[in-house]
Design a protein around this motif. Sequence first.
Motif, PDB file in Angstrom:
ATOM      1  N   MET A  68       0.840  -1.208   0.000  1.00  0.00           N
ATOM      2  CA  MET A  68       0.000   0.000   0.000  1.00  0.00           C
ATOM      3  C   MET A  68       0.874   1.257   0.000  1.00  0.00           C
ATOM      4  N   VAL A  69       1.903   1.260   0.859  1.00  0.00           N
ATOM      5  CA  VAL A  69       2.809   2.414   0.950  1.00  0.00           C
ATOM      6  C   VAL A  69       3.481   2.663  -0.401  1.00  0.00           C
ATOM      7  N   ALA A  70       3.948   1.592  -1.033  1.00  0.00           N
ATOM      8  CA  ALA A  70       4.630   1.715  -2.327  1.00  0.00           C
ATOM      9  C   ALA A  70       3.671   2.217  -3.408  1.00  0.00           C
ATOM     10  N   SER A  71       2.449   1.668  -3.406  1.00  0.00           N
ATOM     11  CA  SER A  71       1.497   2.028  -4.473  1.00  0.00           C
ATOM     12  C   SER A  71       1.090   3.498  -4.390  1.00  0.00           C
ATOM     13  N   LYS A  72       1.093   4.065  -3.189  1.00  0.00           N
ATOM     14  CA  LYS A  72       0.708   5.470  -3.017  1.00  0.00           C
ATOM     15  C   LYS A  72       1.914   6.408  -2.963  1.00  0.00           C
ATOM     16  N   GLY A  73       3.101   5.826  -3.058  1.00  0.00           N
ATOM     17  CA  GLY A  73       4.306   6.650  -3.053  1.00  0.00           C
ATOM     18  C   GLY A  73       4.514   7.434  -1.764  1.00  0.00           C
ATOM     19  N   LEU A  74       4.074   6.860  -0.643  1.00  0.00           N
ATOM     20  CA  LEU A  74       4.097   7.611   0.623  1.00  0.00           C
ATOM     21  C   LEU A  74       5.515   7.901   1.112  1.00  0.00           C
ATOM     22  N   GLU A  75       6.445   7.017   0.807  1.00  0.00           N
ATOM     23  CA  GLU A  75       7.810   7.235   1.303  1.00  0.00           C
ATOM     24  C   GLU A  75       8.479   8.439   0.624  1.00  0.00           C
ATOM     25  N   CYS A  76       7.884   8.880  -0.489  1.00  0.00           N
ATOM     26  CA  CYS A  76       8.447  10.042  -1.209  1.00  0.00           C
ATOM     27  C   CYS A  76       7.655  11.317  -0.924  1.00  0.00           C
ATOM     28  N   ALA A  77       6.726  11.263   0.029  1.00  0.00           N
ATOM     29  CA  ALA A  77       5.896  12.446   0.312  1.00  0.00           C
ATOM     30  C   ALA A  77       6.768  13.650   0.646  1.00  0.00           C
ATOM     31  N   GLU A  78       6.354  14.799   0.104  1.00  0.00           N
ATOM     32  CA  GLU A  78       7.108  16.027   0.370  1.00  0.00           C
ATOM     33  C   GLU A  78       6.262  17.083   1.059  1.00  0.00           C
ATOM     34  N   SER A  79       4.962  16.838   1.163  1.00  0.00           N
ATOM     35  CA  SER A  79       4.085  17.748   1.917  1.00  0.00           C
ATOM     36  C   SER A  79       3.170  16.902   2.793  1.00  0.00           C
ATOM     37  N   GLU A  80       2.502  17.553   3.744  1.00  0.00           N
ATOM     38  CA  GLU A  80       1.700  16.810   4.729  1.00  0.00           C
ATOM     39  C   GLU A  80       0.574  16.036   4.057  1.00  0.00           C
ATOM     40  N   ILE A  81       0.408  14.780   4.473  1.00  0.00           N
ATOM     41  CA  ILE A  81      -0.676  13.923   3.956  1.00  0.00           C
ATOM     42  C   ILE A  81      -1.864  14.050   4.910  1.00  0.00           C
ATOM     43  N   ASN A  82      -3.005  14.525   4.380  1.00  0.00           N
ATOM     44  CA  ASN A  82      -4.162  14.777   5.247  1.00  0.00           C
ATOM     45  C   ASN A  82      -5.334  13.844   4.988  1.00  0.00           C
ATOM     46  N   ASP A  83      -5.176  12.903   4.046  1.00  0.00           N
ATOM     47  CA  ASP A  83      -6.347  12.106   3.686  1.00  0.00           C
ATOM     48  C   ASP A  83      -6.184  10.612   3.950  1.00  0.00           C
ATOM     49  N   LEU A  84      -5.102  10.225   4.646  1.00  0.00           N
ATOM     50  CA  LEU A  84      -5.004   8.822   5.058  1.00  0.00           C
ATOM     51  C   LEU A  84      -4.095   8.683   6.272  1.00  0.00           C
ATOM     52  N   ASP A  85      -4.162   7.499   6.881  1.00  0.00           N
ATOM     53  CA  ASP A  85      -3.417   7.227   8.110  1.00  0.00           C
ATOM     54  C   ASP A  85      -2.379   6.141   7.860  1.00  0.00           C
ATOM     55  N   TRP A  86      -1.253   6.257   8.572  1.00  0.00           N
ATOM     56  CA  TRP A  86      -0.161   5.291   8.452  1.00  0.00           C
ATOM     57  C   TRP A  86      -0.435   4.152   9.443  1.00  0.00           C
ATOM     58  N   GLU A  87      -1.430   3.322   9.109  1.00  0.00           N
ATOM     59  CA  GLU A  87      -1.788   2.238  10.026  1.00  0.00           C
ATOM     60  C   GLU A  87      -2.251   1.032   9.234  1.00  0.00           C
ATOM     61  N   SER A  88      -2.061  -0.125   9.845  1.00  0.00           N
ATOM     62  CA  SER A  88      -2.525  -1.392   9.285  1.00  0.00           C
ATOM     63  C   SER A  88      -3.549  -1.952  10.270  1.00  0.00           C
ATOM     64  N   THR A  89      -4.784  -2.154   9.830  1.00  0.00           N
ATOM     65  CA  THR A  89      -5.853  -2.496  10.785  1.00  0.00           C
ATOM     66  C   THR A  89      -6.742  -3.633  10.279  1.00  0.00           C
ATOM     67  N   PHE A  90      -7.391  -4.281  11.250  1.00  0.00           N
ATOM     68  CA  PHE A  90      -8.558  -5.104  10.942  1.00  0.00           C
ATOM     69  C   PHE A  90      -9.521  -5.017  12.130  1.00  0.00           C
ATOM     70  N   PHE A  91     -10.780  -5.373  11.881  1.00  0.00           N
ATOM     71  CA  PHE A  91     -11.830  -5.169  12.880  1.00  0.00           C
ATOM     72  C   PHE A  91     -12.472  -6.497  13.276  1.00  0.00           C
ATOM     73  N   LEU A  92     -12.782  -6.593  14.555  1.00  0.00           N
ATOM     74  CA  LEU A  92     -13.521  -7.746  15.084  1.00  0.00           C
ATOM     75  C   LEU A  92     -14.813  -7.239  15.713  1.00  0.00           C
ATOM     76  N   ARG A  93     -15.889  -7.950  15.483  1.00  0.00           N
ATOM     77  CA  ARG A  93     -17.152  -7.609  16.151  1.00  0.00           C
ATOM     78  C   ARG A  93     -17.435  -8.676  17.209  1.00  0.00           C
ATOM     79  N   HIS A  94     -17.827  -8.248  18.398  1.00  0.00           N
ATOM     80  CA  HIS A  94     -18.131  -9.185  19.490  1.00  0.00           C
ATOM     81  C   HIS A  94     -19.629  -9.234  19.790  1.00  0.00           C
ATOM     82  N   LEU A  95     -20.268  -8.064  19.862  1.00  0.00           N
ATOM     83  CA  LEU A  95     -21.692  -7.959  20.177  1.00  0.00           C
ATOM     84  C   LEU A  95     -22.362  -6.998  19.192  1.00  0.00           C
TER      85      LEU A  95
END
Length: 312
Positions: A68-95
């Motif tokens: 994902m980082v490579a496809s969006k070229g995030l490592e080459c960012a030169e200005s602030e990124i305001n539309d995504l987060d640097w996180e890897s997530t998944f969700f679990l539902r319990h109730l």
Amino acid sequence: MENFPVVDMKNLNNEERGATMEKIKDACENWGFFEVVNHGISIELMDSVERLTKEHYKRCMEERFKEMVASKGLECAESEINDLDWESTFFLRHLPVSNISEIPDLADDYRKVMKDFAVELEKLAELVLELVCENLGLEKGYLKKVFYGSKGPNFGTKVSNYPPCPKPELIKGLRAHTDAGGIILLFQDHKVSGLQLFKDGHWIDVPPMRHSIVVNLGDQLEVITNGKYKSVMHRVITQTDGNRMSIASFYNPGNDAVIAPAEALVKEDESSKVYPKFVFDDYMKLYAGLKFQAKEPRFEAMKAIDGPIATV
């Protein structure tokens, strides 16, 4: 950081109870966050959750994140990124219904441990709700009942990893926001920091402590307490080294739960009701598009939704 409220839950059962309840009250009124130790969840279980979460990230998610980082070229960012987060997530539902058995890639021992952990977290969330009721002078069980709706509360977990980031000054791990729901319980990495809350005009670190659970209050508790307690803006900053684990569990009202300021906290004069009355699911639909914006316009928008609310 040294002033961040840390509550020793074992003191609720001894002569320190009064002082401990006062500490929780002060944290709810002035911080929106506190950290609990001796909370009743076994150290062995927490260690298993941490080990298996980190193993799962390495095995199933790290490569995907790098792609994902490579496809969006995030490592080459030169200005602030305001539309995504640097996180890897998944969700679990319990109730109201668990989906843990349906999540692909989870090892059987990880599935079992997360189920066991959810049971313990649910108990802790309900205990915190009771302590909040007691401090506010609400009848026993009031918040649990409000959250229940017709099918019980919503309870789920966001499992996140925040990998090392080459440009922490340009990319947030998680952009600033308040949480939409009720009570949030966070089991965070004790080695790699990153969580900050906004207080008195400053960003303050939430200290990583081994085997603690961080508690924070969501927007629904601000509404129910008519602003006596506030949900607080918080964010995750990235680090150049270390992979930060974060397991946040959200104990929220049921979809059809009706949320409004508690009558006991509103003076007889109706004009002292500062917050709206709404159905939780309607708030969540609005929040989905406005998560990273100020909460006050969300409350105003809910006030503007007119008409009677059907209750069960």
